[in-house]
Design an enzyme around this catalytic site. Structure first.
Site, PDB file in Angstrom:
ATOM      1  N   ASP A  66       0.816  -1.204   0.000  1.00  0.00           N
ATOM      2  CA  ASP A  66       0.000   0.000   0.000  1.00  0.00           C
ATOM      3  C   ASP A  66       0.858   1.265   0.000  1.00  0.00           C
ATOM      4  O   ASP A  66       0.486   2.278  -0.597  1.00  0.00           O
ATOM      5  CB  ASP A  66      -0.933  -0.008   1.210  1.00  0.00           C
ATOM      6  CG  ASP A  66      -2.053  -1.037   1.076  1.00  0.00           C
ATOM      7  OD1 ASP A  66      -2.309  -1.469  -0.062  1.00  0.00           O
ATOM      8  OD2 ASP A  66      -2.655  -1.392   2.099  1.00  0.00           O
ATOM      9  N   GLY A  67       2.014   1.227   0.673  1.00  0.00           N
ATOM     10  CA  GLY A  67       2.897   2.381   0.677  1.00  0.00           C
ATOM     11  C   GLY A  67       3.396   2.731  -0.706  1.00  0.00           C
ATOM     12  O   GLY A  67       3.527   3.911  -1.058  1.00  0.00           O
ATOM     13  N   ASP A 164      -3.122  14.436  20.822  1.00  0.00           N
ATOM     14  CA  ASP A 164      -1.823  14.369  20.138  1.00  0.00           C
ATOM     15  C   ASP A 164      -1.893  15.000  18.761  1.00  0.00           C
ATOM     16  O   ASP A 164      -0.878  15.434  18.217  1.00  0.00           O
ATOM     17  CB  ASP A 164      -1.373  12.913  19.982  1.00  0.00           C
ATOM     18  CG  ASP A 164      -0.883  12.311  21.287  1.00  0.00           C
ATOM     19  OD1 ASP A 164      -0.822  13.043  22.298  1.00  0.00           O
ATOM     20  OD2 ASP A 164      -0.552  11.116  21.308  1.00  0.00           O
ATOM     21  N   ALA A 176      -7.081   2.864   7.399  1.00  0.00           N
ATOM     22  CA  ALA A 176      -5.661   3.050   7.700  1.00  0.00           C
ATOM     23  C   ALA A 176      -5.511   3.620   9.114  1.00  0.00           C
ATOM     24  O   ALA A 176      -6.043   3.062  10.070  1.00  0.00           O
ATOM     25  CB  ALA A 176      -5.030   3.950   6.632  1.00  0.00           C
ATOM     26  N   LEU A 179      -8.589   4.131  11.403  1.00  0.00           N
ATOM     27  CA  LEU A 179      -9.124   2.907  12.018  1.00  0.00           C
ATOM     28  C   LEU A 179      -8.396   2.614  13.328  1.00  0.00           C
ATOM     29  O   LEU A 179      -9.009   2.190  14.311  1.00  0.00           O
ATOM     30  CB  LEU A 179      -8.977   1.736  11.049  1.00  0.00           C
ATOM     31  CG  LEU A 179      -9.520   0.380  11.523  1.00  0.00           C
ATOM     32  CD1 LEU A 179     -11.024   0.439  11.721  1.00  0.00           C
ATOM     33  CD2 LEU A 179      -9.161  -0.717  10.535  1.00  0.00           C
TER      34      LEU A 179
END
Length: 275
Positions: A66-67, A164, A176, A179
């Site tokens: 996927d990257g 954060d 991704a 989730l």
């Protein structure tokens, strides 16, 4: 048909699968060029810089996970389609596995495939546009500190969250990072975006699903803030930030052969328990 080949050599070691695929393309009189990060594995006549390959081709074939697909989307100058051949682990964005390359070449030659479009996000910082297929994140450069983030939707303050960071996700990105932050899963066909706090220090904060026509503004006075688009840091600020994120005018396009049910694919891919 002119086919550009993009190879992640950390996944396709020594371009083994890509070399087999390119041989099959040649047997079927299909033109191809390979990005020059794999120059040592191909004849010089078939190698070109990535920018040249992407400008020349009608479609891109991506070998990796996927990257690698995200990298291909990021580097294409328009929405020409991408075919993903999974050499990674999950491969949620890819279409086929290595053992289906004969089938893929036949479909490409016979023009028996469909094009699926996916929403992209866009933010503009200092006059430069940045795009993301999965998500755009605004967070603190120091991961040990939280910040107060203001969230405005179409100019109206919707929340101020101490967390954060804040993550804006497309339906594609809903499987991704969002989730992992307990965000909902959206079908790619849903015309919506997700606004999600990352590790909120709150009892009430929850993800928001909004119409994808809404403009999202995220601001904070905290120092050492950064903006991340699909895992790439695109901007750092020393004195807070105030940016808008919206659905992009252009989209990402993927080649599909199987018309696989999204939820069936979701079940198979996200029940993966390997290393």
């Amino acid at each position: 048909m002119k086919i550009g080949i993009r190879i992640n050599l950390k996944r396709d070691i020594n371009a083994k699968a890509a070399k087999v695929f390119c041989a099959k393309l040649k047997e079927n009189d299909l033109q191809y060029k390979v990005c020059d990060n794999a120059s040592e594995f191909f004849d010089a006549d078939s190698i070109a810089p990535s920018t040249v390959v992407f400008d020349w081709c009608d479609l891109v074939v991506s070998f990796g996970g996927d990257g690698t697909m995200l990298d291909a989307v990021r580097n294409l100058i328009d929405d020409r389609p991408i075919l993903g051949i999974n050499m990674g682990k999950i491969g949620f964005l890819t279409e086929i596995d290595e053992n289906e390359m004969d089938y893929a070449v036949k479909c490409l030659k016979d023009n028996t495939y469909t094009i699926e479009t996916r929403t992209l996000l866009k933010t503009t910082i200092d006059g430069k546009d940045y795009y993301a297929l999965n998500e755009i994140i605004v967070n603190n450069q120091d991961t040990c500190h939280i910040s107060a983030f203001n969230i405005d939707l179409d100019g109206v303050r919707s929340d101020t969250v101490r967390s954060d960071g804040i993550l804006v996700s497309t339906p594609t990105g809903s499987t991704a990072y969002s989730l992992s932050c307990n965000g909902p899963v959206l079908s790619p066909s849903v015309k919506a975006l997700i606004v999600n706090a990352i590790c909120p220090h709150s009892l009430h904060s929850c993800p928001m699903v909004i119409d994808d026509a809404i403009s999202i503004r995220i601001s904070t006075d905290s120092s050492l803030i950064r903006v991340i688009a699909d895992g790439i840091i695109v901007h750092k600020s020393q004195n807070g930030i105030d940016i808008s994120i919206e659905k992009a005018e252009k989209c990402a396009s993927f080649i599909r052969f199987k018309n696989e049910n999204f939820y069936n694919k979701l079940r198979k891919k996200l029940n993966y328990w390997g290393e």
